[in-house]
Every structure is written in structure tokens, then in C-alpha cells.
Enzyme design. Structure first.
Site, short mmCIF file in Angstrom:
data_model
loop_
_atom_site.label_atom_id
_atom_site.label_comp_id
_atom_site.label_asym_id
_atom_site.label_seq_id
_atom_site.Cartn_x
_atom_site.Cartn_y
_atom_site.Cartn_z
N LYS A 1 0.84 -1.20 0.00
CA LYS A 1 0.00 0.00 0.00
C LYS A 1 0.87 1.25 0.00
O LYS A 1 0.59 2.21 -0.72
CB LYS A 1 -0.96 -0.03 1.20
CG LYS A 1 -2.11 -0.99 0.96
CD LYS A 1 -2.95 -1.28 2.19
CE LYS A 1 -3.94 -2.41 1.85
NZ LYS A 1 -4.66 -2.94 3.01
N GLN B 1 -5.10 -1.73 9.08
CA GLN B 1 -4.94 -3.07 8.50
C GLN B 1 -5.56 -4.12 9.41
O GLN B 1 -5.23 -4.19 10.60
CB GLN B 1 -3.43 -3.35 8.29
CG GLN B 1 -3.15 -4.65 7.59
CD GLN B 1 -3.67 -4.70 6.15
OE1 GLN B 1 -3.50 -3.77 5.38
NE2 GLN B 1 -4.34 -5.78 5.80
N ASP C 1 -11.52 2.50 3.29
CA ASP C 1 -11.81 1.07 3.09
C ASP C 1 -13.32 0.85 2.92
O ASP C 1 -13.75 -0.25 2.57
CB ASP C 1 -11.33 0.27 4.32
CG ASP C 1 -10.02 -0.45 4.05
OD1 ASP C 1 -9.73 -0.75 2.88
OD2 ASP C 1 -9.30 -0.73 5.02
#
Ligand code: NAP
Length: 283
Positions: free
Chosen positions: A52, A96, A119
Site C-alpha cells: 500500500k 490493516q 476502506d
């Protein structure tokens, strides 16, 4: 042989278009930023986070890294998120998953400001996805839609079958296909006679998490086969849900693993971060 849908190439194209926009914003003094938080030392998570950061670099997005120890408390993580919620350099906040067991993932997702939830896991953003009033796209399913679009596959009027009903892949995938006017069937572990249903799919998306699960007898000749799975085979090699060697000869289009859906997830994350920056900084 089928057309191989090259997610790596499509992802590079998407990232290039994000880069063009971030460069244009930079010329106007606007820098796009994302905070990436990882708690603990899960090796797979570390690889995802590293990828990422690399993707951010290639898209002209500034990434702020927070690597917290395994024993971090829920309160400590909530305090960091609260700080980032009000940090103007940060347009997107990504935590994460999975998190260590002392931390309640749901509480963390709820703590992220909805206009920084790149997200798209917060219930408000999930609701927007259900109604089709998107702000942020669900990363993996939207990546699948971008690949379909790039290869000229219009879901309208087609029978799309999604195997898997998780909140991050299966369910939002079904919704995105529905919004594009496919007739959608969602299958899961309790589905009776799975092969009979998947054999009727014009577009088959597999998000099961089992190596070589989708066999040739489950696929209609000429179907579009999208493999979301990321698994390890008996030799420890990365593979998808689809038994590629068996299925490829009968499919019309197919995504490989690696190099299919995986790179698209990160590309969508970059698009979402750009969207967030525009929300915050281009009023
Ligand atoms: P998950 O939460 O474990 O969900 C798996 C789904 O598959 C569940 O809905 C489950 O049904 C269903 N399932 C399991 N066994 C089945 C069977 N025998 N027949 C039919 N359905 C069955 O997994 P996920 O998070 O959605 O991820 C799925 C896969 O995609 C994994 O390999 C993951 O690593 C991969 N993934 C890839 C990306 C990417 O960027 N490429 C992103 C996310 C995930 P029940 O609901 O009934 O249990």
C-alpha cells in the site's frame, strides 16, 4: 483459450490516472495523504501494508505509517484514530485487519471519520453502497467491476453468480453487480447443489478462500470467471479459488492469480483516497 484479464495492467492504468490528478492538485498546493496503521507483526499484513505504501508513492499520495506493537490497547488505537480524524494532512485512514484479539475491530471501524473511511467499512459507507449512493467504493469488489469494464463486459441482463457472502467481498460484490443490472445469485457454504447454480452463471465471481475450489464442471462454457481468492496450494504457492488449468480452456474470460483481482484492490484504495482528498480540500 480464454481472454486473460490482466489486473496488473488495469491497475497500472488506474494508478496512472490517480497520479495525474494528484499532480494537478499538487500544482494548486493540495497534497493527498493517507495514514496506514498496522498493529502487531502478522507477516501477511506487513506485506499488504508495504504494497500500500508503494502504491501511494506511485500515485503521488503521501503515506503516514503507524506501526504499533502487538500489545497495543484498544484505547491507545482509538486515541491515535481520534488524532488522525482531525489531522488535515490525512485524507484517508486505513487500519490493516485483522487486529490483535484485545482490540474490537467493530469499535475501531466506528471510530474512523466516515469521510476518511477509505476502506468503506463504516456502516454509513456500507449503507451508501447498498443504496448505490457511493462515496467510497468497496475496494476489492469495485476492482472487479473496473476489470469487467476494461474488458468491455457489461453485466446488464447477465446472470452473475457470486460465491461467498463476506462483508468485504461477497455481499458488496453482489450489490455492485446488481447496480449494473445483472441478475445476481449469491452462494455460500450452505448453498445446495452449488455446481448446478454456478453452471448457469454468465459471470462467475469466486470469493471463497479455498485453493482450486472452482472446477471445470462448475463453469458454463464461455463464462466470465473472476477469481478473488488468494490462497496457498499444497506447495505453498499463491493461487486462487479457481482451478485455472481446468477452467481456463472452457472460460471466455478469466483472471489469473496472482496478477488478477489483487492489484485492483489497492488501485481502488488509491481512487478512494483521492476522492477523500477532494471532499476535504476541493470545496
Ligand atoms: P471469508 O470471510 O472467509 O468468506 C468466505 C465465503 O466463502 C463465506 O461466505 C463462506 O460461506 C463461503 N464458502 C466457504 N466454503 C464454501 C463452500 N464450500 N461453498 C460455497 N461457499 C463457501 O473470506 P473473504 O474475506 O470474503 O475472502 C475470500 C477470498 O478472497 C480469500 O481467499 C481472501 O484471501 C481473498 N481476498 C482477496 C482480496 C484481493 O485483494 N484479491 C481481498 C479480500 C479477500 P459462509 O458465509 O456460509 O461461511
Amino acid at each position: 483459450m480464454p481472454t486473460l484479464m490482466d489486473g496488473k495492467a488495469v491497475s497500472a492504468k488506474v494508478r496512472q490516472s490517480v497520479l495525474l490528478e494528484t499532480e494537478r492538485l499538487r500544482e494548486n498546493g493540495i497534497v493527498v495523504g493517507i495514514a496506514v496503521i498496522i498493529v502487531g507483526e502478522n507477516p501477511a499484513s506487513q506485506i499488504y501494508v508495504r504494497n500500500k505504501h508503494r502504491a501511494c508513492e506511485s500515485c503521488g499520495i503521501e503515506s503516514f505509517s503507524y506501526e504499533l506493537p502487538e500489545e497495543t490497547t484498544e484505547q491507545e488505537l482509538l486515541e491515535l484514530i481520534e488524532k488522525l480524524n482531525y489531522d488535515d494532512r490525512v485524507d484517508g485512514i486505513l487500519v490493516q485487519l485483522p487486529l490483535p484479539k484485545q482490540i474490537d475491530e467493530k469499535k475501531i471501524i466506528l471510530a474512523i471519520r466516515t469521510d476518511k473511511d477509505v476502506d468503506a467499512f463504516h456502516p454509513e459507507n456500507v449503507g451508501r453502497i447498498v443504496s448505490g449512493d457511493y462515496r467510497f467504493l468497496p475496494c476489492t469488489p469495485a476492482g472487479v467491476m473496473t476489470i469487467l469494464d476494461e474488458y468491455g463486459i457489461d453485466p446488464e441482463g447477465k446472470h452473475a453468480v457470486v460465491i461467498g457472502r463476506s462483508n468485504i467481498v461477497g455481499k458488496p460484490q453482489a450489490l455492485l453487480l446488481l447496480h449494473k443490472n445483472a441478475t445476481v445469485t449469491v452462494c455460500h457454504s450452505k448453498t445446495a447443489d452449488l455446481a448446478e447454480i454456478t453452471r448457469r452463471a454468465d459471470i462467475l465471481v469466486s470469493a471463497v478462500g479455498k485453493a482450486k475450489f472452482v472446477k471445470a464442471n462448475m463453469v458454463k462454457p464461455g463464462a466470465v470467471v473472476v477469481d478473488v481468492g488468494m490462497n496457498r496450494d499444497e506447495k505453498g504457492k499463491l493461487c486462487g479459488d479457481v482451478d485455472f488449468d481446468e477452467v481456463a480452456p472452457i472460460a471466455g474470460f478469466i483472471t489469473p492469480v496472482p496478477g488478477g483481482v489483487g492489484p485492483m484492490t489497492i488501485a481502488t484504495l488509491m481512487q478512494n483516497t483521492l476522492t477523500a482528498a477532494k471532499l476535504h480540500k476541493c470545496k
